[in-house]
Scaffold this motif. Structure first.
Motif, PDB file in Angstrom:
ATOM      1  N   GLN A 187       0.845  -1.206   0.000  1.00  0.00           N
ATOM      2  CA  GLN A 187       0.000   0.000   0.000  1.00  0.00           C
ATOM      3  C   GLN A 187       0.873   1.247   0.000  1.00  0.00           C
ATOM      4  O   GLN A 187       0.402   2.331   0.361  1.00  0.00           O
ATOM      5  N   GLY A 188       2.107   1.109  -0.364  1.00  0.00           N
ATOM      6  CA  GLY A 188       3.045   2.221  -0.215  1.00  0.00           C
ATOM      7  C   GLY A 188       3.024   3.234  -1.343  1.00  0.00           C
ATOM      8  O   GLY A 188       3.908   4.091  -1.411  1.00  0.00           O
ATOM      9  N   GLY A 189       2.043   3.134  -2.240  1.00  0.00           N
ATOM     10  CA  GLY A 189       1.953   4.112  -3.328  1.00  0.00           C
ATOM     11  C   GLY A 189       3.195   4.092  -4.192  1.00  0.00           C
ATOM     12  O   GLY A 189       3.644   3.017  -4.612  1.00  0.00           O
ATOM     13  N   GLU A 190       3.774   5.234  -4.367  1.00  0.00           N
ATOM     14  CA  GLU A 190       4.959   5.352  -5.217  1.00  0.00           C
ATOM     15  C   GLU A 190       6.127   4.519  -4.729  1.00  0.00           C
ATOM     16  O   GLU A 190       6.965   4.092  -5.509  1.00  0.00           O
ATOM     17  N   ALA A 191       6.167   4.322  -3.400  1.00  0.00           N
ATOM     18  CA  ALA A 191       7.306   3.601  -2.829  1.00  0.00           C
ATOM     19  C   ALA A 191       7.131   2.089  -2.907  1.00  0.00           C
ATOM     20  O   ALA A 191       8.049   1.330  -2.562  1.00  0.00           O
ATOM     21  N   ALA A 192       5.953   1.630  -3.360  1.00  0.00           N
ATOM     22  CA  ALA A 192       5.651   0.191  -3.282  1.00  0.00           C
ATOM     23  C   ALA A 192       6.702  -0.666  -3.993  1.00  0.00           C
ATOM     24  O   ALA A 192       7.180  -1.660  -3.437  1.00  0.00           O
ATOM     25  N   GLY A 193       7.052  -0.288  -5.213  1.00  0.00           N
ATOM     26  CA  GLY A 193       7.994  -1.110  -5.990  1.00  0.00           C
ATOM     27  C   GLY A 193       9.353  -1.193  -5.311  1.00  0.00           C
ATOM     28  O   GLY A 193       9.955  -2.269  -5.194  1.00  0.00           O
ATOM     29  N   SER A 194       9.831  -0.048  -4.817  1.00  0.00           N
ATOM     30  CA  SER A 194      11.120  -0.009  -4.147  1.00  0.00           C
ATOM     31  C   SER A 194      11.077  -0.821  -2.858  1.00  0.00           C
ATOM     32  O   SER A 194      11.979  -1.610  -2.568  1.00  0.00           O
ATOM     33  N   ARG A 195      10.010  -0.651  -2.099  1.00  0.00           N
ATOM     34  CA  ARG A 195       9.922  -1.384  -0.821  1.00  0.00           C
ATOM     35  C   ARG A 195       9.810  -2.884  -1.054  1.00  0.00           C
ATOM     36  O   ARG A 195      10.358  -3.684  -0.287  1.00  0.00           O
ATOM     37  N   LEU A 196       9.112  -3.236  -2.111  1.00  0.00           N
ATOM     38  CA  LEU A 196       9.000  -4.658  -2.415  1.00  0.00           C
ATOM     39  C   LEU A 196      10.392  -5.224  -2.741  1.00  0.00           C
ATOM     40  O   LEU A 196      10.731  -6.347  -2.338  1.00  0.00           O
ATOM     41  N   ALA A 197      11.191  -4.442  -3.453  1.00  0.00           N
ATOM     42  CA  ALA A 197      12.563  -4.889  -3.758  1.00  0.00           C
ATOM     43  C   ALA A 197      13.358  -5.078  -2.459  1.00  0.00           C
ATOM     44  O   ALA A 197      14.136  -6.026  -2.326  1.00  0.00           O
ATOM     45  N   LEU A 198      13.101  -4.197  -1.512  1.00  0.00           N
ATOM     46  CA  LEU A 198      13.797  -4.298  -0.229  1.00  0.00           C
ATOM     47  C   LEU A 198      13.333  -5.548   0.543  1.00  0.00           C
ATOM     48  O   LEU A 198      14.142  -6.243   1.168  1.00  0.00           O
ATOM     49  N   VAL A 199      12.034  -5.833   0.465  1.00  0.00           N
ATOM     50  CA  VAL A 199      11.516  -7.048   1.118  1.00  0.00           C
ATOM     51  C   VAL A 199      12.163  -8.280   0.469  1.00  0.00           C
ATOM     52  O   VAL A 199      12.574  -9.221   1.155  1.00  0.00           O
ATOM     53  N   ALA A 200      12.278  -8.256  -0.851  1.00  0.00           N
ATOM     54  CA  ALA A 200      12.877  -9.409  -1.552  1.00  0.00           C
ATOM     55  C   ALA A 200      14.331  -9.592  -1.125  1.00  0.00           C
ATOM     56  O   ALA A 200      14.791 -10.715  -0.908  1.00  0.00           O
TER      57      ALA A 200
END
Ligand code: ARG
Length: 555
Positions: free
Chosen positions: A521-534
């Motif tokens: 649900q992080g909006g613009e940050a979602a893709g970056s945060r998902l990369a960090l989770v990975a």
């Protein structure tokens, strides 16, 4: 330990002062406001040369300016150099590290061989909690060396030779209960062994036992057959325990493998002038330490067997390192034996990893009374307790998966408590702490990783370019990037706890990040945060596997 990225910079800076100086002493700062790393080189070197450390630090600091990855450099206090790393650069390093097959772990072994001598129970007896500690700690030392590029021989040096077998043969002849032996062979052998020790006619039995041992060693077919059967049935029981613990060995040579080597080895030590005759026995003196290598009656000793074994290992594998994992009470034996080996031209680096006691509180085991604890019972109890936890917290999982998860949590918790503190520390068995969902416990680590997996499963977007805009994002990235350092330090220090501590910190960083910052649900940050989770998932998974815990998809 110097993080890989800083090594060339530090080397270049140090060279200004002294190209031969040790480029050590880079540590993470305790306060992030001071940067990411602190280097104590100037402080250390200037002091030794009676120069002004602060002035030296000021001379070295400019070497870091403008270098790729360095955001800021400053001199602090009496001569420390503080370094901050650049966010964009950190993100790209983390992406590269987690994409690499080694997770950034360096090849320090370079194909050299290490022999890890661990577990090593004595057959015809139950494995006790000490052997369990040796198995868990040794197994992680094996995994760490493999990960850092060593060729590893994990050898279970089982105690399967010597005087106990003569006693067992006598006890077998006099008191055996064949039905009991068929049902619980190790239990029956243990009963016989104890009975032998307690028998009032022990003195007379002792003579018989010595004769049986001698007969066994001469190759008497009946004694050999009994010995082989005692051993085979003990190993069959151990196999089950090892499978539960997730441990494999490359070799299981055992003391008997060296039986024929001992005499020639003792003779060689005599010929080399290292050993001497003393009152009918053969001993090796070192100051006031006396190690007996051949008893008066000609029998081999523990030390002699270790010397024969080391010869065999050197000839067969030419190892650069040998590691022995036993409880600390054997420290003196290993100190003596290593000294003798080095005088005897064994050049490998030899280390004894001595571990402290595992203290079981009264009533720790609800399923069994008496003071002999079977490891299988201990593991079963741990799994039953984990199962209760899983039934309560993860009722939505299908039955088969719940059983699998409980097995991983139960056995993992027992394993982790053997690893979480520095080996030499005594550990008290504490179900509550071991199975806690928070704190430094196996369930907490496994749960953190499963949480990352669940986010990755639910994601309907693909990970994007990683950005470290928020301090918690940066903290998580930094923590992940330190993984290779932790693996290296844990390996070099034979200290699984260093890795455990790191994985725990990474999980904490991940959870702080997760609680504070929305990912999907992080909006613009979602893709970056998902990369960090990975990336965090890669580090947590790899860390758990190195610790020998089974990473779970969900729990
Ligand atoms: N069997 C021994 C014990 O239970 C441990 C053997 C350790 N290894 C060695 N090479 N001495 O105490």
């Amino acid at each position: 330990m110097i993080p890989t990225l800083l090594r060339p910079y530090c080397a270049a800076a140090a060279a200004i002062v002294d190209p031969a100086a040790e480029v050590e002493g880079v540590v993470p700062t305790s306060n992030p406001a001071h940067g990411d790393y602190q280097w104590n080189f100037a402080f250390r070197v200037a002091k030794a040369r009676r120069e002004n450390p602060r002035a030296m630090a000021e001379k070295l600091a400019p070497c870091f300016e403008g270098r790729a990855g360095i955001r800021a450099v400053s001199v602090a206090g009496p001569g420390f150099i503080n370094l901050s790393l650049d966010d964009g650069w950190l993100a790209s390093q983390l992406a590269a590290m987690t994409a690499s097959s080694t997770t950034g772990v360096e090849d320090e072994g370079q194909g050299r061989t290490v022999i890890v001598d661990f577990s090593s129970p004595n057959v015809a007896k139950r494995m006790h909690v000490g052997h369990m500690r040796s198995t868990h700690i040794g197994d992680v030392i094996v995994r760490l060396h493999r990960a850092t590029g060593w060729t590893v021989v994990g050898d279970n040096h089982i105690g399967d030779w010597g005087t106990p077998f003569g006693k067992l043969v006598v006890a077998w002849d006099d008191w055996r209960d064949e039905a009991a032996y068929a049902g619980d062979p190790v239990g029956e052998l243990e009963r016989l062994y104890v009975k032998f020790g307690e028998a009032p006619e022990a003195a007379a039995l002792g003579d018989r036992a010595r004769a049986e041992t001698a007969r066994l060693q001469r190759g008497d077919p009946r004694n050999r057959a009994l010995w082989a059967d005692f051993k085979a049935r003990s190993l069959a029981e151990y196999e089950g325990v090892y499978a539960r613990m997730g441990v494999k060995f490359d070799e299981m040579l055992g003391e008997s493998a060296y039986a024929d080597l001992v005499d020639p080895v003792v003779d060689a030590l005599l010929a080399a002038g290292l050993a001497e005759e003393s009152e009918g026995a053969v001993v090796i003196r070192d100051g006031n330490q006396v190690s007996v290598v051949r008893k008066k009656d000609g029998a081999a000793t523990y030390t002699a067997t270790d010397l024969a074994c080391v010869r065999y290992r050197v000839d067969r594998w030419n190892p650069a390192r040998m590691v022995y994992v036993t409880d600390v009470r054997q420290a003196q034996h290993f100190a003596n034996f290593f000294k003798i080996a080095s005088k005897w031209n064994v050049s490998a680096e030899m280390t004894h990893v001595g571990f402290g006691m595992l203290k079981l509180p009264e009533g720790a085991m609800s399923t069994r009374s008496g003071n002999v604890i079977r490891l299988v019972d201990l593991l079963d109890e741990a799994v039953a307790r984990a199962r209760a936890l899983v039934d309560e917290k993860s009722a939505m999982l299908p039955e088969a998966e719940r059983a699998m998860v409980a097995e991983a949590i139960g056995t993992g918790s027992v394993r982790y408590q053997d690893l979480v503190q520095s080996p030499a520390t005594d550990v008290s068995f504490d179900w509550k702490r071991m199975l806690a969902m928070d704190g430094n416990s196996a369930p907490y680590l496994l749960y953190s990783r499963a949480r990352a997996r669940s986010i990755l499963r639910k994601a309907e977007i693909v990970p994007g370019a990683m950005r470290l805009d928020h301090p918690l994002e940066r903290e998580l990235a930094m923590s992940c990037l330190r993984f290779p350092e932790a693996v290296s330090a844990a390996t070099r220090n034979y200290a699984p706890n260093i890795l455990a501590e790191h994985v725990y910190r990474a999980c904490e960083s991940f959870n702080r990040f997760y609680y504070e910052l929305p990912v999907l649900q992080g909006g613009e940050a979602a893709g970056s945060r998902l990369a960090l989770v990975a990336a965090a998932d890669v580090v947590m998974s790899r860390g758990l596997s190195l610790l020998g815990l089974s990473p779970l998809e969900r729990m």
